[in-house]
Motif scaffolding. Structure first.
Motif, mmCIF file in Angstrom:
data_model
loop_
_atom_site.group_PDB
_atom_site.id
_atom_site.type_symbol
_atom_site.label_atom_id
_atom_site.label_comp_id
_atom_site.label_asym_id
_atom_site.label_seq_id
_atom_site.Cartn_x
_atom_site.Cartn_y
_atom_site.Cartn_z
ATOM 1 N N GLY A 112 -14.134 39.827 -33.448
ATOM 2 C CA GLY A 112 -13.843 40.686 -32.304
ATOM 3 C C GLY A 112 -12.895 41.795 -32.691
ATOM 4 N N GLY A 113 -12.367 42.479 -31.680
ATOM 5 C CA GLY A 113 -11.497 43.612 -31.947
ATOM 6 C C GLY A 113 -10.153 43.546 -31.257
ATOM 7 N N ASN A 114 -9.848 42.453 -30.544
ATOM 8 C CA ASN A 114 -8.595 42.361 -29.803
ATOM 9 C C ASN A 114 -7.827 41.133 -30.294
ATOM 10 N N GLU A 115 -6.860 41.373 -31.165
ATOM 11 C CA GLU A 115 -6.131 40.276 -31.794
ATOM 12 C C GLU A 115 -5.456 39.356 -30.786
ATOM 13 N N GLU A 116 -4.789 39.919 -29.790
ATOM 14 C CA GLU A 116 -4.069 39.087 -28.820
ATOM 15 C C GLU A 116 -5.017 38.200 -28.007
ATOM 16 N N VAL A 117 -6.113 38.764 -27.548
ATOM 17 C CA VAL A 117 -7.090 37.984 -26.792
ATOM 18 C C VAL A 117 -7.687 36.889 -27.667
ATOM 19 N N MET A 118 -8.038 37.224 -28.880
ATOM 20 C CA MET A 118 -8.648 36.248 -29.783
ATOM 21 C C MET A 118 -7.681 35.104 -30.087
ATOM 22 N N LYS A 119 -6.404 35.411 -30.300
ATOM 23 C CA LYS A 119 -5.418 34.363 -30.557
ATOM 24 C C LYS A 119 -5.265 33.454 -29.333
ATOM 25 N N GLU A 120 -5.228 34.042 -28.143
ATOM 26 C CA GLU A 120 -5.140 33.217 -26.925
ATOM 27 C C GLU A 120 -6.352 32.304 -26.817
ATOM 28 N N MET A 121 -7.520 32.843 -27.102
ATOM 29 C CA MET A 121 -8.740 32.043 -27.030
ATOM 30 C C MET A 121 -8.683 30.889 -28.029
ATOM 31 N N LEU A 122 -8.353 31.181 -29.275
ATOM 32 C CA LEU A 122 -8.303 30.143 -30.307
ATOM 33 C C LEU A 122 -7.248 29.095 -30.007
ATOM 34 N N ASN A 123 -6.108 29.508 -29.487
ATOM 35 C CA ASN A 123 -5.040 28.560 -29.175
ATOM 36 C C ASN A 123 -5.362 27.679 -27.975
ATOM 37 N N SER A 124 -6.381 28.030 -27.205
ATOM 38 C CA SER A 124 -6.736 27.253 -26.015
ATOM 39 C C SER A 124 -7.845 26.234 -26.262
ATOM 40 N N VAL A 125 -8.402 26.176 -27.466
ATOM 41 C CA VAL A 125 -9.541 25.310 -27.751
ATOM 42 C C VAL A 125 -9.179 23.846 -27.578
ATOM 43 N N GLU A 126 -10.023 23.132 -26.831
ATOM 44 C CA GLU A 126 -9.919 21.678 -26.681
ATOM 45 C C GLU A 126 -11.299 21.090 -26.939
ATOM 46 N N ILE A 127 -11.339 20.083 -27.813
ATOM 47 C CA ILE A 127 -12.610 19.487 -28.201
ATOM 48 C C ILE A 127 -12.663 18.044 -27.713
ATOM 49 N N SER A 128 -13.718 17.718 -26.988
ATOM 50 C CA SER A 128 -13.929 16.355 -26.497
ATOM 51 C C SER A 128 -14.138 15.430 -27.681
ATOM 52 N N SER A 129 -13.661 14.212 -27.571
ATOM 53 C CA SER A 129 -13.794 13.237 -28.661
ATOM 54 C C SER A 129 -15.256 12.872 -28.919
ATOM 55 N N THR A 130 -16.132 13.147 -27.962
ATOM 56 C CA THR A 130 -17.542 12.808 -28.120
ATOM 57 C C THR A 130 -18.403 13.998 -28.533
ATOM 58 N N TYR A 131 -17.796 15.179 -28.772
ATOM 59 C CA TYR A 131 -18.569 16.375 -29.115
ATOM 60 C C TYR A 131 -19.190 16.217 -30.504
ATOM 61 N N SER A 132 -20.422 16.636 -30.640
ATOM 62 C CA SER A 132 -21.084 16.691 -31.940
ATOM 63 C C SER A 132 -22.069 17.851 -31.958
ATOM 64 N N ILE A 133 -22.291 18.378 -33.133
ATOM 65 C CA ILE A 133 -23.267 19.454 -33.295
ATOM 66 C C ILE A 133 -24.602 18.814 -33.631
ATOM 67 N N ASP A 134 -25.542 18.917 -32.676
ATOM 68 C CA ASP A 134 -26.877 18.372 -32.944
ATOM 69 C C ASP A 134 -27.935 19.176 -32.258
#
Length: 134
Positions: A112-134
Protein backbone atom coordinates in the motif's frame (compact mmCIF):
# COMPACT_ATOMS: atom_id res chain seq x y z
CA UNK A 1 -18.55 -7.37 7.40
CA UNK A 2 -17.39 -4.09 8.91
CA UNK A 3 -18.08 -3.56 12.56
CA UNK A 4 -16.84 -0.92 14.99
CA UNK A 5 -15.14 2.14 13.59
CA UNK A 6 -11.94 3.83 14.65
CA UNK A 7 -9.99 6.67 13.15
CA UNK A 8 -6.35 6.93 12.17
CA UNK A 9 -4.14 9.95 12.51
CA UNK A 10 -4.85 10.55 8.82
CA UNK A 11 -8.62 10.55 9.35
CA UNK A 12 -9.18 7.33 7.44
CA UNK A 13 -11.92 5.49 9.34
CA UNK A 14 -11.15 1.88 10.18
CA UNK A 15 -13.58 -0.93 10.94
CA UNK A 16 -13.17 -4.57 11.89
CA UNK A 17 -13.18 -7.11 9.02
CA UNK A 18 -13.37 -10.88 9.36
CA UNK A 19 -11.39 -12.80 6.72
CA UNK A 20 -12.86 -16.15 7.80
CA UNK A 21 -10.95 -16.66 11.05
CA UNK A 22 -8.57 -13.74 10.81
CA UNK A 23 -9.86 -10.36 11.91
CA UNK A 24 -8.22 -6.97 11.51
CA UNK A 25 -9.03 -3.32 11.08
CA UNK A 26 -9.39 -2.15 7.46
CA UNK A 27 -10.37 1.21 5.95
CA UNK A 28 -14.17 1.60 5.98
CA UNK A 29 -15.39 1.41 2.37
CA UNK A 30 -12.59 -0.89 1.24
CA UNK A 31 -13.59 -4.12 -0.46
CA UNK A 32 -11.03 -6.88 -0.06
CA UNK A 33 -11.70 -9.77 -2.42
CA UNK A 34 -9.68 -12.95 -2.72
CA UNK A 35 -7.42 -12.63 -5.75
CA UNK A 36 -5.06 -15.58 -5.38
CA UNK A 37 -4.49 -18.54 -3.06
CA UNK A 38 -2.59 -21.78 -2.59
CA UNK A 39 -3.75 -24.38 -0.04
CA UNK A 40 -1.29 -25.34 2.69
CA UNK A 41 -0.46 -29.00 2.11
CA UNK A 42 2.35 -28.95 4.68
CA UNK A 43 4.76 -26.91 2.56
CA UNK A 44 3.17 -23.51 3.16
CA UNK A 45 0.15 -21.86 1.65
CA UNK A 46 -1.31 -18.40 1.27
CA UNK A 47 -4.41 -16.40 0.49
CA UNK A 48 -4.21 -12.91 -1.02
CA UNK A 49 -6.89 -10.23 -0.94
CA UNK A 50 -6.97 -7.18 -3.22
CA UNK A 51 -8.77 -3.98 -2.23
CA UNK A 52 -11.21 -3.08 -5.01
CA UNK A 53 -12.98 -0.42 -2.94
CA UNK A 54 -12.12 2.87 -1.29
CA UNK A 55 -8.62 3.58 0.03
CA UNK A 56 -7.06 1.05 -2.35
CA UNK A 57 -3.96 3.25 -2.64
CA UNK A 58 -3.57 3.25 1.16
CA UNK A 59 -3.95 -0.53 1.51
CA UNK A 60 -3.84 -2.36 -1.83
CA UNK A 61 -3.29 -6.02 -0.91
CA UNK A 62 -3.22 -8.22 2.19
CA UNK A 63 -1.70 -11.72 2.15
CA UNK A 64 -1.97 -14.31 4.91
CA UNK A 65 0.70 -17.01 4.58
CA UNK A 66 1.97 -20.00 6.53
CA UNK A 67 5.40 -19.53 4.95
CA UNK A 68 7.32 -17.75 7.71
CA UNK A 69 10.73 -16.14 7.19
CA UNK A 70 10.50 -15.13 3.56
CA UNK A 71 11.19 -11.44 2.94
CA UNK A 72 9.72 -8.99 0.48
CA UNK A 73 9.84 -9.26 -3.32
CA UNK A 74 13.07 -8.01 -4.95
CA UNK A 75 11.33 -4.80 -6.06
CA UNK A 76 11.36 -3.70 -2.38
CA UNK A 77 14.28 -3.08 0.00
CA UNK A 78 14.20 -3.16 3.79
CA UNK A 79 13.88 0.37 5.17
CA UNK A 80 13.54 -0.36 8.89
CA UNK A 81 11.88 -2.34 11.69
CA UNK A 82 9.06 -0.79 13.70
CA UNK A 83 8.50 -3.18 16.60
CA UNK A 84 7.66 -6.53 14.99
CA UNK A 85 6.76 -4.96 11.62
CA UNK A 86 9.32 -4.98 8.79
CA UNK A 87 8.87 -1.96 6.50
CA UNK A 88 10.16 -2.16 2.93
CA UNK A 89 10.25 0.65 0.35
CA UNK A 90 10.01 0.41 -3.43
CA UNK A 91 13.54 0.24 -4.90
CA UNK A 92 12.52 2.51 -7.80
CA UNK A 93 11.60 5.39 -5.48
CA UNK A 94 7.85 4.98 -5.94
CA UNK A 95 5.62 5.59 -2.92
CA UNK A 96 4.76 1.91 -2.54
CA UNK A 97 5.34 0.17 0.78
CA UNK A 98 5.55 -3.51 1.61
CA UNK A 99 5.10 -4.44 5.26
CA UNK A 100 5.39 -7.80 7.02
CA UNK A 101 4.34 -8.89 10.49
CA UNK A 102 4.36 -12.43 11.87
CA UNK A 103 1.33 -13.21 14.05
CA UNK A 104 0.38 -16.54 15.59
CA UNK A 105 2.39 -18.68 13.17
CA UNK A 106 1.23 -16.69 10.14
CA UNK A 107 3.02 -14.13 8.01
CA UNK A 108 0.77 -11.18 7.21
CA UNK A 109 2.04 -8.88 4.50
CA UNK A 110 0.58 -5.81 2.88
CA UNK A 111 1.26 -3.56 -0.08
CA UNK A 112 0.00 0.00 0.00
CA UNK A 113 0.94 3.64 0.21
CA UNK A 114 -0.09 4.78 3.71
CA UNK A 115 2.40 3.71 6.36
CA UNK A 116 0.30 4.74 9.36
CA UNK A 117 -2.85 2.99 8.14
CA UNK A 118 -0.92 -0.15 7.22
CA UNK A 119 0.77 -0.29 10.65
CA UNK A 120 -2.60 0.09 12.40
CA UNK A 121 -4.02 -2.69 10.25
CA UNK A 122 -1.10 -5.05 10.92
CA UNK A 123 -1.11 -4.32 14.64
CA UNK A 124 -4.81 -5.21 14.84
CA UNK A 125 -4.54 -8.73 13.37
CA UNK A 126 -6.13 -11.50 15.45
CA UNK A 127 -6.04 -15.09 14.27
CA UNK A 128 -8.50 -17.73 15.47
CA UNK A 129 -6.87 -20.86 16.87
CA UNK A 130 -8.84 -22.91 14.33
CA UNK A 131 -7.86 -20.88 11.22
CA UNK A 132 -6.18 -22.79 8.41
CA UNK A 133 -5.40 -22.10 4.78
CA UNK A 134 -7.23 -24.67 2.68
Amino acid sequence: MLLSGASTSHDIPLGNKDFGGITMLVPVGSNFVESNSLPDYGAGGFVMYKNTGEYSHDAFTITFSTTIGKGAPSSFTLDRQDGDISIYRDVNGEDGLYMIREVGGMKVDMIGGNEEVMKEMLNSVEISSTYSID
